[in-house]
Design an enzyme around this catalytic site. Structure first.
Site, short mmCIF file in Angstrom:
data_model
loop_
_atom_site.label_atom_id
_atom_site.label_comp_id
_atom_site.label_asym_id
_atom_site.label_seq_id
_atom_site.Cartn_x
_atom_site.Cartn_y
_atom_site.Cartn_z
N HIS A 7 -13.63 -20.13 20.18
CA HIS A 7 -14.44 -20.27 21.39
C HIS A 7 -14.92 -18.93 21.90
O HIS A 7 -14.39 -17.88 21.53
CB HIS A 7 -13.69 -21.02 22.51
CG HIS A 7 -12.43 -20.36 22.99
ND1 HIS A 7 -11.19 -20.63 22.44
CD2 HIS A 7 -12.20 -19.45 23.96
CE1 HIS A 7 -10.27 -19.92 23.06
NE2 HIS A 7 -10.85 -19.17 24.00
N HIS A 79 -14.16 -13.06 26.79
CA HIS A 79 -13.50 -12.81 25.50
C HIS A 79 -14.03 -13.75 24.44
O HIS A 79 -14.72 -14.73 24.75
CB HIS A 79 -11.97 -12.93 25.61
CG HIS A 79 -11.45 -14.29 25.94
ND1 HIS A 79 -11.18 -14.72 27.21
CD2 HIS A 79 -11.14 -15.35 25.15
CE1 HIS A 79 -10.71 -15.96 27.19
NE2 HIS A 79 -10.68 -16.37 25.94
N GLU A 130 -9.21 -12.62 21.53
CA GLU A 130 -8.06 -13.54 21.55
C GLU A 130 -7.88 -14.06 20.13
O GLU A 130 -8.86 -14.40 19.48
CB GLU A 130 -8.34 -14.70 22.52
CG GLU A 130 -7.24 -15.74 22.57
CD GLU A 130 -7.55 -16.89 23.55
OE1 GLU A 130 -8.73 -17.13 23.85
OE2 GLU A 130 -6.60 -17.56 23.99
CO CO Z 1 -9.69 -18.18 25.37
#
Ligand code: CO
Length: 134
Positions: A7, A79, A130
């Site tokens: 994502h 992020h 991440e």
């Molecule tokens: Co995230």
């Protein structure tokens, strides 16, 4: 080592307005708002055919998103999340290359119920990364 883009997270100053925009202007499949008290955020996931968008909104006074929105009042990309097969193997490899893992270095359970770590943005061209074990 990294796999698919899981994502892209966007911090937003108005969660409902952002959700409405993705639903109505962009015609996306927008999920419900969900509080994540462990992470200090309220999230809405938007399902795209090839990845997800995670809208982030602060939850609580010490939310990690507060400082970001102070610097970026209109919101911004917060992020990006890549998938890995084994978060411990990935973490140990990254540490051996000199990359810094945020927090205490141990994986936390992320917004999808899977273990995640975050890598220092200064070690990745200014992008907060991440990693999520899938
Ligand atoms: Co995230």
């Amino acid at each position: 080592m990294i796999g698919r883009l899981n994502h892209v997270a966007i911090a937003v100053p108005d969660l409902e307005a952002a959700a409405d925009q993705y639903r109505n202007a962009l015609g996306a499949n927008v999920g419900p708002a969900k509080d994540e008290p462990d992470h200090g955020v309220t999230v809405i996931f938007i399902e795209l055919p090839n990845t997800k968008i995670e809208l982030l909104y602060p939850l609580g006074d010490d939310s990690p998103i507060n400082g970001f929105l102070e610097k970026n009042p209109a919101g911004g990309i917060h992020h990006i999340c890549y998938e890995v097969d084994d978060i411990i193997v990935a973490r140990d490899h990254l540490k051996s290359t000199g990359a810094r893992v945020l927090g205490n270095g141990e994986p936390k359970i992320g917004a999808h119920g899977k273990p995640v770590i975050f890598l220092h943005p200064k070690d990745f061209n200014g992008a907060l990364v991440e990693l999520e074990q899938v």
